[in-house]
Each structure stands twice: as C-alpha cells, then as structure tokens.
Design an enzyme around this catalytic site. Structure first.
Site, PDB file in Angstrom:
ATOM      1  N   ARG A 163      49.442  39.864  92.471  1.00  0.00           N
ATOM      2  CA  ARG A 163      49.230  40.858  91.106  1.00  0.00           C
ATOM      3  C   ARG A 163      48.290  40.009  90.025  1.00  0.00           C
ATOM      4  O   ARG A 163      48.334  40.353  88.826  1.00  0.00           O
ATOM      5  CB  ARG A 163      50.509  41.323  90.438  1.00  0.00           C
ATOM      6  CG  ARG A 163      51.384  42.261  91.284  1.00  0.00           C
ATOM      7  CD  ARG A 163      50.781  43.427  91.804  1.00  0.00           C
ATOM      8  NE  ARG A 163      51.577  44.498  92.251  1.00  0.00           N
ATOM      9  CZ  ARG A 163      51.935  44.358  93.839  1.00  0.00           C
ATOM     10  NH1 ARG A 163      51.311  43.714  94.617  1.00  0.00           N
ATOM     11  NH2 ARG A 163      52.693  45.459  94.001  1.00  0.00           N
ATOM     12  N   SER A 235      55.703  50.088  90.223  1.00  0.00           N
ATOM     13  CA  SER A 235      56.485  48.892  89.646  1.00  0.00           C
ATOM     14  C   SER A 235      56.189  48.768  88.431  1.00  0.00           C
ATOM     15  O   SER A 235      55.191  48.725  87.951  1.00  0.00           O
ATOM     16  CB  SER A 235      56.361  47.631  90.368  1.00  0.00           C
ATOM     17  OG  SER A 235      56.382  47.920  91.921  1.00  0.00           O
ATOM     18  N   GLU A 333      54.704  44.616  84.779  1.00  0.00           N
ATOM     19  CA  GLU A 333      53.173  44.447  85.580  1.00  0.00           C
ATOM     20  C   GLU A 333      52.044  45.509  84.943  1.00  0.00           C
ATOM     21  O   GLU A 333      51.125  45.541  85.457  1.00  0.00           O
ATOM     22  CB  GLU A 333      53.907  44.899  87.175  1.00  0.00           C
ATOM     23  CG  GLU A 333      52.907  44.740  88.324  1.00  0.00           C
ATOM     24  CD  GLU A 333      52.848  45.811  89.125  1.00  0.00           C
ATOM     25  OE1 GLU A 333      52.142  46.806  88.403  1.00  0.00           O
ATOM     26  OE2 GLU A 333      52.727  45.912  90.198  1.00  0.00           O
TER      27      GLU A 333
HETATM   28  N1  EPU Z   1      65.846  46.512  96.449  1.00  0.00           N
HETATM   29  C1  EPU Z   1      67.148  46.916  95.993  1.00  0.00           C
HETATM   30  N2  EPU Z   1      67.393  47.838  94.889  1.00  0.00           N
HETATM   31  C2  EPU Z   1      66.047  48.449  94.454  1.00  0.00           C
HETATM   32  C3  EPU Z   1      64.815  48.279  94.855  1.00  0.00           C
HETATM   33  C4  EPU Z   1      64.694  47.245  95.890  1.00  0.00           C
HETATM   34  O1  EPU Z   1      68.209  46.313  96.424  1.00  0.00           O
HETATM   35  O2  EPU Z   1      66.423  49.433  93.834  1.00  0.00           O
HETATM   36  C5  EPU Z   1      65.489  45.499  97.441  1.00  0.00           C
HETATM   37  C6  EPU Z   1      65.215  46.056  98.683  1.00  0.00           C
HETATM   38  O3  EPU Z   1      66.255  46.410  99.608  1.00  0.00           O
HETATM   39  C7  EPU Z   1      64.623  45.039  99.169  1.00  0.00           C
HETATM   40  C8  EPU Z   1      63.967  44.171  98.144  1.00  0.00           C
HETATM   41  O4  EPU Z   1      64.745  44.574  96.923  1.00  0.00           O
HETATM   42  O5  EPU Z   1      65.689  43.889  99.884  1.00  0.00           O
HETATM   43  C9  EPU Z   1      62.606  44.652  98.041  1.00  0.00           C
HETATM   44  O6  EPU Z   1      62.323  45.920  97.772  1.00  0.00           O
HETATM   45  P1  EPU Z   1      61.015  46.670  98.262  1.00  0.00           P
HETATM   46  O7  EPU Z   1      60.717  46.324  99.624  1.00  0.00           O
HETATM   47  O8  EPU Z   1      61.351  48.171  97.766  1.00  0.00           O
HETATM   48  O9  EPU Z   1      59.911  46.120  97.428  1.00  0.00           O
HETATM   49  P2  EPU Z   1      59.854  45.543  96.240  1.00  0.00           P
HETATM   50  O10 EPU Z   1      59.636  44.169  96.042  1.00  0.00           O
HETATM   51  O11 EPU Z   1      60.621  46.221  95.199  1.00  0.00           O
HETATM   52  C10 EPU Z   1      57.231  45.424  96.146  1.00  0.00           C
HETATM   53  C11 EPU Z   1      55.808  45.769  95.137  1.00  0.00           C
HETATM   54  C12 EPU Z   1      55.612  47.380  95.502  1.00  0.00           C
HETATM   55  C13 EPU Z   1      55.382  47.461  96.920  1.00  0.00           C
HETATM   56  C14 EPU Z   1      56.730  47.048  97.758  1.00  0.00           C
HETATM   57  C15 EPU Z   1      56.433  46.939  99.363  1.00  0.00           C
HETATM   58  C16 EPU Z   1      55.775  44.567  93.240  1.00  0.00           C
HETATM   59  C17 EPU Z   1      56.008  44.514  91.818  1.00  0.00           C
HETATM   60  N3  EPU Z   1      56.257  45.730  93.716  1.00  0.00           N
HETATM   61  O12 EPU Z   1      58.171  45.905  95.618  1.00  0.00           O
HETATM   62  O13 EPU Z   1      54.533  47.549  94.775  1.00  0.00           O
HETATM   63  O14 EPU Z   1      55.269  48.954  97.267  1.00  0.00           O
HETATM   64  O15 EPU Z   1      57.018  45.570  97.456  1.00  0.00           O
HETATM   65  O16 EPU Z   1      55.400  45.992  99.649  1.00  0.00           O
HETATM   66  O17 EPU Z   1      55.329  43.508  93.915  1.00  0.00           O
HETATM   67  C18 EPU Z   1      53.693  48.786  92.672  1.00  0.00           C
HETATM   68  O18 EPU Z   1      53.224  47.679  92.497  1.00  0.00           O
HETATM   69  O19 EPU Z   1      53.626  49.521  91.893  1.00  0.00           O
HETATM   70  C19 EPU Z   1      54.451  48.790  93.969  1.00  0.00           C
HETATM   71  C20 EPU Z   1      55.209  50.028  94.236  1.00  0.00           C
END
Ligand code: EPU
Length: 337
Positions: A163, A235, A333
């Site tokens: 990012r 995010s 972010e």
């Molecule tokens: N998780 C939870 N509860 C939640 C959300 C997530 O327990 O409410 C856990 C999930 O189960 C998983 C981990 O946290 O084990 C990561 O969750 P997820 O795969 O949904 O991804 P994220 O790290 O929350 C990032 C990006 C997203 C992108 C996803 C998929 C950032 C800030 N966000 O989210 O990007 O879609 O990975 O690659 O890096 C964005 O930037 O707007 C965005 C949506």
C-alpha cells in the site's frame, strides 16, 4: 479540454458518500490542459481525486480538486509472450481487468472487482489475493506540477511497497498521474495461494483466467460491501506491520491469529487488522449512521447521512479498542482530508 466547477458538492465523487464540498473542481483531458491550468491559476492547495474510492472528506475542501477524465486504452506492443498497454488515468480499474481477462491475458485477474480508477492504482499499489498492481505496472506517467513537465517513471523507480509508492511519499502533492503502462502475459500463471481462492477456482473447473476472475468476484462479493449500495472505502486501515517479538507475544496468547511474513524484512510480521478488530468484538458494531461492516471488520460503512467526522470518530474508537486489547496501533489506509 478542461472544465472548472466552483463550490461543488462532492457526495457523488466519494465512495463513502459523505456530503462535503470543495471550493473548486477541475476536470481535465490532456497533460496540456492541466499544465495550462497550473500556469494560469497556480493553485496553492490541490488534491487529485480519481473515482473517490479511497478518500474521506471530513470538512469543506478549501482548494482545488483535480480529476482526470480521459480513459483511452492503447496497445503499445504485442508478441507471443505479452501485450504492453497504456491506459489513461480515468479508466475504471475493473473494466480494465475485465478487458484483460476477455483477451485471456494474465496478471490482473486476482485484482478483479477492486473499486478504483487506473490512475489511483499505483498510488497505494492496490492489492488483493496475493497480487499487487506493481506486478503488472511497467511505467507510470505523471505531470510534475513544479517543473510542469510530463515524467515517466519505470516500475523500479516507483518504490512500490505494501500500500505504498513514491506517489504517497516524495511525490505527494507534486505529481498528477496521467497514464499507466502495463505488461500482461499470454502465458498462464495462476496465482491461487491466498485463502479460499484455490477452492473457489476448483469449484469452477480449470484455473483459467476467467474462472479466477469469477472466483475472486464471488469471494469479494460475499465479504465486501458494494459502495454503490453502502458507502465505504474498502479497507479503512492498513494491515499493521509489527516487530516479530510483538507478533510472538500475541501468538502465544492467540495461537489462531492470522499473520504473514513481510518480504525482505525478517524482523517484522504483518497482522490482519480485520481479525484484530473482529477479535476486539467490533465486527458489526454500529454507532448511529456509521458502523464496522458485519462481514469484514476492516471496512467502515456509512449507513446513510454520515459526515466525515462521524467516520473519523468511529475509526478512533476502533483504534482505541484494538490498542487496549492488543497493544497494536492501526493506521488508516484511506486518505483523510
Ligand atoms: N478476518 C477476520 N475477521 C474479519 C476480517 C478478517 O477474522 O472481520 C481474518 C480472515 O479470516 C483472514 C484474515 O483476517 O484470516 C485476513 O482477512 P482477508 O483475507 O479478508 O484480508 P484482509 O487482510 O482483511 C486484505 C486487503 C484487502 C484485500 C484482502 C484480500 C488490506 C488493508 N486489505 O484484507 O484489500 O481484498 O486482503 O487480499 O491489505 C482494500 O484495500 O480496500 C481491500 C479490500
């Protein structure tokens, strides 16, 4: 061609749907238009707003909002291995991904359904499901507003990170991105390592570029609110990068805590902000017209009628709760104005 609007409401120009106004909005087509504007008006305070998917307005913007409106896509070169394209800044990101997938070109499919314009993509190096925009970007072309010259930066000169890019650092407040060039591959290179991606793709058959796009769209559709329906900016926070010792202390207490290695940095570990917020009991938490999304705790939403200030107050509450429970500081972010 350029268009200038004075005292304009921005509610249709930001995906949070907050109703703030700006002193001036300038929409431009070509580099010459915007150079001409800078020469004649010399704006002191300005901000580039693409499709408005990553910006939260918290007050009247007493300056000029600059928005590119040209979206031409040009094929620069094509051979048996790849296609090089140049795409102007206002092109919709997902339309571009769809264009590439329809031509069986590889590289963008994991970045399906991200609300963004092409010009915004390099700024925060948009990323999802194990892929980042930097993996396909070859050149970013921008206007240097001090020299009033068009500059072309090669990928390695853009200092891309998680990012992050030069456009958020040294070139912040100086560059207006005009176009981005990409190299898309004709050779299959499925990237299925993240979370449920492989399962979702297999449910559709082979790992074709189309099946991967459909799988990603399905996963995102289940978790992330559509900004056209519910105001949000994806995010709201970055996934925090903490010292390894901090992650180890937390893992001893929460063995199931998701955590990721940081490429090139063995002393740090990336945590999942969504998990931290969820585990702090805030998923689905609502305070009047704003709330923490019920399916992805990393996303703050406007249920209707929220001001930027309402969103900020909620984000501060979320940060405080996460800090109290885990001792980890979250940082936004989203660009906050
Ligand atoms: N998780 C939870 N509860 C939640 C959300 C997530 O327990 O409410 C856990 C999930 O189960 C998983 C981990 O946290 O084990 C990561 O969750 P997820 O795969 O949904 O991804 P994220 O790290 O929350 C990032 C990006 C997203 C992108 C996803 C998929 C950032 C800030 N966000 O989210 O990007 O879609 O990975 O690659 O890096 C964005 O930037 O707007 C965005 C949506």
């Amino acid at each position: 061609m350029k268009r200038i609007y004075n005292d304009i409401n921005l509610s249709k120009r930001n995906s949070f749907g907050v109703s703030e106004s700006a002193r001036q909005v300038v929409e431009f087509n070509t580099a010459e238009d915007i150079i001409d504007y800078f020469r004649s008006s010399r704006p002191e305070k300005w901000y580039v707003l693409g499709a408005g998917n990553n910006t939260l307005f918290t007050k009247y913007y007493d300056g000029t909002i600059i928005t590119p409106v040209s979206s031409m896509l040009t094929i620069l070169e094509e051979n048996d291995d790849f296609v090089d394209i140049r795409v102007e800044a206002a092109h919709d990101w997902d339309e571009l991904v769809r264009w590439s997938v329809e031509r069986n070109l590889w590289g963008m499919e994991n970045l399906s359904a991200i609300p963004s314009s092409v010009g915004a993509a390099p700024v925060q190096n948009i990323g999802a499901y194990g892929a980042e925009a930097k993996d396909v970007i070859t050149v970013v072309e921008y206007l240097d507003t001090e020299a009033l010259q068009v500059v072309r930066l090669r990928n390695e000169e853009c200092h891309f990170g998680y990012r992050e890019s030069i456009f958020k650092q040294e070139l912040r407040g100086r560059a207006i991105i005009l176009a981005v060039e990409f190299r898309l591959s004709k050779r299959a290179r499925p990237n299925l390592g993240y979370g449920d991606v492989i399962k979702e793709v297999k449910a559709r058959g082979e790992a074709t570029v189309t099946n991967i796009r459909e799988a990603i769209c399905a996963i995102r559709g289940r978790k992330l609110p559509d900004p056209k329906v519910l105001g949000n900016a994806g995010s709201f926070f970055k996934n925090p990068i903490v010292e390894r010792a901090v992650a180890e202390r937390l893992l001893a207490q929460y063995p199931d805590m998701p955590h990721y290695e940081v490429p090139g940095d063995r002393d740090s570990v990336k945590l999942a902000a969504g998990w931290l917020i969820d585990c702090a009991g805030l998923k689905g938490w609502r305070d009047g017209c704003v709330g923490v999304h019920e399916r992805q705790a990393l996303v703050l939403v406007n249920y209707g009628g929220a001001s930027g200030g309402d969103v900020i107050r909620l984000s501060e509450y979320v940060c405080a709760k996460v800090y109290d429970k885990f001792g980890v500081r979250l940082s936004p972010e989203v660009n906050i104005l």
